[in-house]
Design an enzyme around this catalytic site. Structure first.
Site, PDB file in Angstrom:
ATOM      1  N   GLU A 173       0.712  -8.645  -8.505  1.00 46.30           N
ATOM      2  CA  GLU A 173       0.358  -9.782  -9.359  1.00 46.30           C
ATOM      3  C   GLU A 173      -0.990  -9.589 -10.058  1.00 46.30           C
ATOM      4  O   GLU A 173      -1.876 -10.441  -9.998  1.00 46.30           O
ATOM      5  CB  GLU A 173       0.368 -11.076  -8.545  1.00 46.30           C
ATOM      6  CG  GLU A 173       1.756 -11.429  -8.049  1.00 46.30           C
ATOM      7  CD  GLU A 173       1.824 -12.760  -7.310  1.00 46.30           C
ATOM      8  OE1 GLU A 173       0.763 -13.391  -7.090  1.00 46.30           O
ATOM      9  OE2 GLU A 173       2.951 -13.173  -6.956  1.00 46.30           O
ATOM     10  N   GLU A 292       9.420 -10.807  -5.098  1.00 44.17           N
ATOM     11  CA  GLU A 292       9.029 -12.068  -4.464  1.00 44.17           C
ATOM     12  C   GLU A 292       9.879 -13.170  -5.082  1.00 44.17           C
ATOM     13  O   GLU A 292       9.846 -13.379  -6.296  1.00 44.17           O
ATOM     14  CB  GLU A 292       7.538 -12.386  -4.658  1.00 44.17           C
ATOM     15  CG  GLU A 292       6.599 -11.547  -3.816  1.00 44.17           C
ATOM     16  CD  GLU A 292       5.166 -12.039  -3.870  1.00 44.17           C
ATOM     17  OE1 GLU A 292       4.950 -13.273  -3.976  1.00 44.17           O
ATOM     18  OE2 GLU A 292       4.253 -11.183  -3.807  1.00 44.17           O
TER      19      GLU A 292
END
Length: 499
Positions: A173, A292
């Site tokens: 991320e 995710e």
């Protein structure tokens, strides 16, 4: 009663059922590792300190790959801290989750745990605050057989055989300002490309995952993927997607249609990746690692005091207790991943134990299945062969967040002599009568039909009542003259095995 019809054509193949679709995620966050998978004083612990009650549940869940050790945690992680004699391992502060990390479970221990569960390791490297050389060192330690400084160190540490990790994530991320060492797309694309090129020089058969957007709501979504891939396309094999969903302001109808957003996310990322590939005149086709995804009540956690001024070991963090509606959405999201198995070839339910997880534990006490455990475990068990693209005729409804959505969603898989149909009814109050044309499939009987539903869509499994929500046999499922007929309760997820 709403009615829906689904047509299945044996030739309408999306792609194979990818076993990596049923992956999960273990991060050094909260109680995922400590008192989750590892608790040396627990009555079920083995000689390595792993809770065998949790191991058994992970096997039942059907998790195939596990992404490790993060997540946000990886952006401050020094992998060297987690190997060697335990008594010499340093305690570090984890800035991402404002806690202390003892490093008592590290790479070699986690690889041992994976063997107990029969899962494949998917390893993340810290490109945020470290860079190329530490990534190469970790690769050498993990994968080189022997005869080099770091492979011999692994052997001296008690692991003679290499871990042979195939999938590697290049950070986590990196577009998020919450990430330690976050970067612009241009900066990240450059370091990801250089790291990937160096790792491929060491082993050209590695499968490398570059960070895509942290969510479809990020302000740089789309532009991020384009810029990152323009730098790294030639060196990586996957671009990652992350997505979490929750009920907002009591809008259950929108929540049940969360998979509409997931489909949009996948389509947009693939279009962007293909655009870059065409510009580069590349023969490579970039795939997605949706590493995710889950239901996560993030808004509620932001308002809590889980992260405070104390530095604690393994505090209780992000321990969402899931409902029937949450399980229906998780089942539907997994169906969506199957529907795109042509390009979404790896995925990770985040996370595995205690932290927004299908499995919960009590220190010194029991482990139990959350409601979300069931659609994942059943789909992992029943889905095999190839994924079929269904033609769905069903009523629609209008949602505030995702526009128009079908009241009934479906996907199917078929193997040599069996098939499975997965169904969702998003109607809040009415059952749905569904017919499925399976005349083109090699099946003649219903082997098993299971439905997850409850009169209360907010029913939960808890420590006090761990079996409140369990799938039940659906006796309405009948196969006659090549047509499967089944009644779906409101807010429900159903799996039907045919043979």
């Amino acid at each position: 009663m709403p009615r829906a019809h689904i047509a299945l054509d044996r030739k309408a193949v999306v792609g194979p059922v990818r076993r990596r679709t049923f992956g999960s995620f273990v991060e050094h966050l909260g109680r995922c590792v400590y008192t989750g998978i590892y608790e040396p004083d627990h009555p079920t612990a083995n000689e390595d300190g792993f809770r065998m009650d949790v191991v058994e549940l992970v096997r039942e869940l059907g998790s195939t790959t596990v992404r490790y050790p993060g997540g946000n945690f990886v952006s401050g992680f020094r992998w060297e801290d987690s190997v060697g004699p335990r008594e010499q391992r340093p305690v570090r502060r984890d800035l991402s989750w404002h806690s202390l990390e003892s490093n008592q479970v590290g790479l070699d221990e986690f690889a041992k745990w994976l063997k107990l569960t029969g899962s494949e390791l998917m390893l993340a490297v810290n490109v945020a605050t470290r860079g190329i050389l530490p990534a190469l060192d970790l690769l050498e330690y993990a994968n080189h057989p022997s005869g080099t400084a770091l492979s011999d160190l692994r052997i001296a540490n008690g692991t003679p055989e290499p871990h042979d990790v195939r999938m590697w994530c290049l950070g986590n991320e990196m577009d998020g300002p919450w990430q330690t060492g976050f970067m612009t797309a241009d900066d990240y694309g450059k370091i990801a490309a250089r790291t990937a090129a160096a790792m491929k020089a060491a082993d050209q058969d590695l499968e490398l995952v570059v960070c895509g957007s942290s969510g479809s709501g990020m302000p740089t979504f789309g532009d991020w993927e384009r810029t990152v891939l323009e730098h790294s396309y030639d060196y990586v094999d996957y671009v990652s997607c992350h997505a979490y969903y929750q009920v907002h302001d009591g809008d259950l109808g929108s929540f049940l249609a969360s998979s509409v957003d997931m489909e949009f996310f996948i389509d947009t990322v693939l279009a962007t990746a293909d655009h870059v590939g065409h510009k580069r005149q590349s023969k490579k086709r970039m795939n997605i690692s949706f590493d995710e995804w889950n239901v996560w009540y993030l808004e509620e956690h932001k308002a809590s005091d889980e992260v405070n001024d104390e530095w604690r070991y393994a505090p209780r963090q992000l321990e969402d207790v899931y409902t029937v509606a949450d399980a229906v959405v998780v089942g539907n999201l997994l169906m969506t991943l199957l529907k795109r198995s042509d390009r979404v070839t790896s995925a990770s339910l985040a996370q595995l134990v205690n932290v927004i997880a299908p499995i919960m534990t009590e220190p010194g006490g029991p482990a139990w299945r959350q409601s979300t455990f069931h659609p994942f475990s059943i789909t992992s068990r029943l889905a095999s062969g190839e994924v079929l693209r269904p033609v769905i005729e069903a009523p629609t409804y209008l949602t505030a967040r995702h526009g128009e959505a079908s009241l009934v969603d479906a996907v199917a898989t078929v193997d040599d002599d069996r098939a499975a149909v997965f169904l969702v009814n998003r109607d809040l109050s009415e059952p749905a009568r569904v017919t499925v044309d399976v005349r083109d499939l090699p099946v003649s009987r219903v082997v098993e039909a299971l439905t997850l539903a409850d009169a209360d869509p907010y029913a939960q499994n808890t420590l006090a009542d761990p079996l409140r929500v369990v799938p039940a046999a659906n006796g309405s499922a009948v196969l006659a003259d090549g047509v499967l007929t089944v009644e779906l309760p409101p807010v429900s997820w159903t799996a039907i095995a045919l043979g």
